[in-house]
Design an enzyme around this catalytic site. Structure first.
Site, PDB file in Angstrom:
ATOM      1  N   LYS A  32       0.999  -1.487   0.211  1.00  0.00           N
ATOM      2  CA  LYS A  32       0.409  -0.186  -0.023  1.00  0.00           C
ATOM      3  C   LYS A  32       0.668   1.082   0.532  1.00  0.00           C
ATOM      4  CE  LYS A  32      -4.435  -1.808   1.380  1.00  0.00           C
ATOM      5  NZ  LYS A  32      -3.851  -3.532   1.999  1.00  0.00           N
TER       6      LYS A  32
HETATM    7  C1  LIG Z   1      -3.921  -4.289   1.305  1.00  0.00           C
HETATM    8  C2  LIG Z   1      -3.282  -5.886   1.040  1.00  0.00           C
HETATM    9  C3  LIG Z   1      -4.599  -6.669   0.025  1.00  0.00           C
HETATM   10  C4  LIG Z   1      -5.626  -6.821  -1.061  1.00  0.00           C
HETATM   11  O1  LIG Z   1      -4.706  -5.709  -2.145  1.00  0.00           O
HETATM   12  P1  LIG Z   1      -6.988  -5.167  -2.955  1.00  0.00           P
HETATM   13  O2  LIG Z   1      -5.752  -3.768  -3.379  1.00  0.00           O
HETATM   14  O3  LIG Z   1      -6.795  -4.949  -1.494  1.00  0.00           O
HETATM   15  O4  LIG Z   1      -6.525  -6.208  -3.398  1.00  0.00           O
HETATM   16  C5  LIG Z   1      -2.562  -8.608  -0.165  1.00  0.00           C
HETATM   17  N1  LIG Z   1      -1.599  -7.893   0.726  1.00  0.00           N
HETATM   18  C6  LIG Z   1      -1.492  -7.318   1.533  1.00  0.00           C
HETATM   19  C7  LIG Z   1      -0.654  -7.698   2.364  1.00  0.00           C
HETATM   20  C8  LIG Z   1      -2.456  -6.287   1.403  1.00  0.00           C
HETATM   21  O5  LIG Z   1      -2.047  -5.373   2.519  1.00  0.00           O
END
Ligand SMILES: *Cc1c(COP(=O)(O)O)cnc(C)c1O
Length: 470
Positions: free
Chosen positions: A113
């Site tokens: 993120k």
């Molecule tokens: C947010 C997140 C996901 C999922 O990603 P999306 O964009 O919501 O599909 C997968 N792995 C981790 C570690 C995350 O923080």
């Protein structure tokens, strides 16, 4: 470039107009009116660019209301070795013949993120300063999103963050990550309840339009178009790294929750990036896998949502999924409004027509699901191959990736977090602790800044009022 809503509102908006917005006024999500196509000549030119140069070339196709020099500067300040650990920003490593892992998780909070949120922080600050405006970001988190948002917004003079989290329910590491930030514009509010209580408070505060307007309440959730756009870049970067100028197709396997990450892959593919397959990997919360297998999308209730060992994928409905469906139904906004407006909000789901179901294959999508046992097995597998330690979410990706390999097509698994964030599952799989980046050694011992509150909307509002200049 102009943006429209997925639910039929054809009002055209520019990038900076939608930057600080969440949903479109008709309840839809924003998408570009058309995806820019990238020619073979352009691809050849992009193949040797550095990550920030590549990001600039892609973003400028979508952002024409920030002067070029400013945009270049914002991107240059975002994707640095200091923030992301390497000059490549998203380095790729090989696990075995034809199978690669692309690290998106070397940013300040050790999860993918950061890739988008760090850019969003700089874009927000730029645009708010330009408008001489202020923003109070209100959010609810059970871990990754909240800390990525706080690390992106810390110290920004035009932004304050009010982040609600369930008191005592995050891991000690996650708590330390968020609560040890010393910046005065970051406010941690620990709610004596569960994550859904936090979410409900955010909704209730946002529903008070008068309060919302007065305090310029905004969000940074995963439906924000700028976040998705930032993520498009690493699909190109991964492609160039693995193909090394030889051309051909690659596939990506993406650990998925809210469908934001893999939706960026869809956008990259629509731009012409030669992607053979976009493999959606879910955990036991398999809303998305079910859709790609059956054509039926059925949002789950909170009671049906499992708590798993890849917790950042524990979702009941996938908030970005509507964007993909918009393209799948040939951008028929009225149809999307029906599916997501009345069907999902009413009966909790819908089934696409047989023709639409057949079209899924043309969009490159396929899927699979993974369980706790699979996760442990894959963490062990990567470790035995190469002493490569992967986190539980990446393990879900690896499990499903191996089921969808095609001869001659490299498969890239997106690494969405570092194992250091999920020490207990690593310990269970390997009988050892994951290493921690030096910068995070001993953060549990740092002083923590947070306030504890009951599940009480008024108390949260009062707190925002007291701590915001409006
Ligand atoms: C947010 C997140 C996901 C999922 O990603 P999306 O964009 O919501 O599909 C997968 N792995 C981790 C570690 C995350 O923080």
């Amino acid at each position: 470039m102009r943006y429209i809503s997925t639910r039929g509102d054809q009002t055209e908006r520019r990038f900076c107009e939608i930057l600080l917005e969440g949903l479109a006024p008709d309840g839809g999500l924003y998408l570009p009116k058309a995806y820019p196509r990238v020619s073979g000549i352009t691809m050849a030119r992009w193949a040797t660019l550095s990550y920030p140069e590549l990001a600039y070339e892609i973003l400028r196709l979508y952002i024409d209301d920030i002067p070029a020099d400013d945009l270049r500067d914002i991107i240059g300040r975002t994707y640095t070795r200091e923030a992301f650990g390497t000059d490549e920003i998203t380095p790729v490593r090989q696990i075995e013949e034809g199978l690669y892992v692309q690290a998106l998780s070397n940013g300040p909070t050790l999860a993918f993120k950061d890739m988008a949120m760090q850019l969003l922080g700089n874009l927000f600050e730029y645009e708010l300063a330009r408008r001489n405006d202020q923003l109070d970001i209100l959010g609810a988190t059970s871990g990754d999103t909240g800390s990525a948002a706080e690390y992106a917004m810390r110290g920004k003079p035009h932004v304050r963050v009010f982040m609600l989290s369930p008191h005592g329910r995050m891991s000690p590491f996650q708590q330390a990550q968020m609560f040890s930030l010393p910046d005065a514009n970051i406010h941690n509010i620990a709610i004596e309840g569960v994550f859904d209580d936090c979410q409900d408070i955010v909704k209730a505060v946002s529903a008070d339009l008068e309060f919302k307007r007065r305090h310029r309440i905004g969000t940074v959730n995963s439906i924000n178009w700028a976040r998705l756009l930032a993520q498009v870049v690493y699909y190109f970067a991964g492609y160039f790294r693995v193909t090394q100028g030889r051309g051909g197709k690659v596939s990506f396997a993406v650990p998925s929750g809210n469908f934001g990450n893999v939706c960026a892959g869809h956008v990259a593919r629509m731009m012409g990036l030669p992607i053979a397959r976009l493999v959606v990997a879910t955990n036991e919360n398999d809303v998305l896998d079910e859709f790609f297998r059956t054509g039926t999308y059925r949002a789950r209730s909170a009671a049906e949502t499992h708590e798993t060992s890849s917790p950042s994928m524990d979702i009941s409905k996938a908030s970005n999924f509507e964007r993909y469906v918009f393209d799948l139904v040939n951008r028929d906004g009225a149809h999307v409004a029906e599916l997501f407006g009345s069907a999902v909000e009413g009966d909790g789901g819908f089934t696409v027509s047989p023709e639409e179901f057949d079209r899924i294959a043309l969009t490159g999508f396929t899927s699979g699901r993974s369980t706790h046992a699979d996760r442990l097995a894959m963490i062990r597998y990567a470790w035995e191959q190469d002493h490569d330690m992967i986190d539980p979410h990446t393990a879900d990706g690896l499990k499903v990736a191996r089921e969808h390999m095609q001869p001659g097509v490299p498969m890239i698994v997106l690494e969405t977090a570092l194992p250091a964030k999920f020490a207990s599952t690593i310990e269970e799989a390997l009988g050892r602790q994951p290493p921690r980046p030096v910068s995070l050694e001993g953060i549990e011992a740092l002083p923590k800044r947070f306030v504890v509150m009951p599940v009480d909307v008024q108390r949260v509002k009062d707190y925002i009022r007291e701590n915001s200049p409006a």
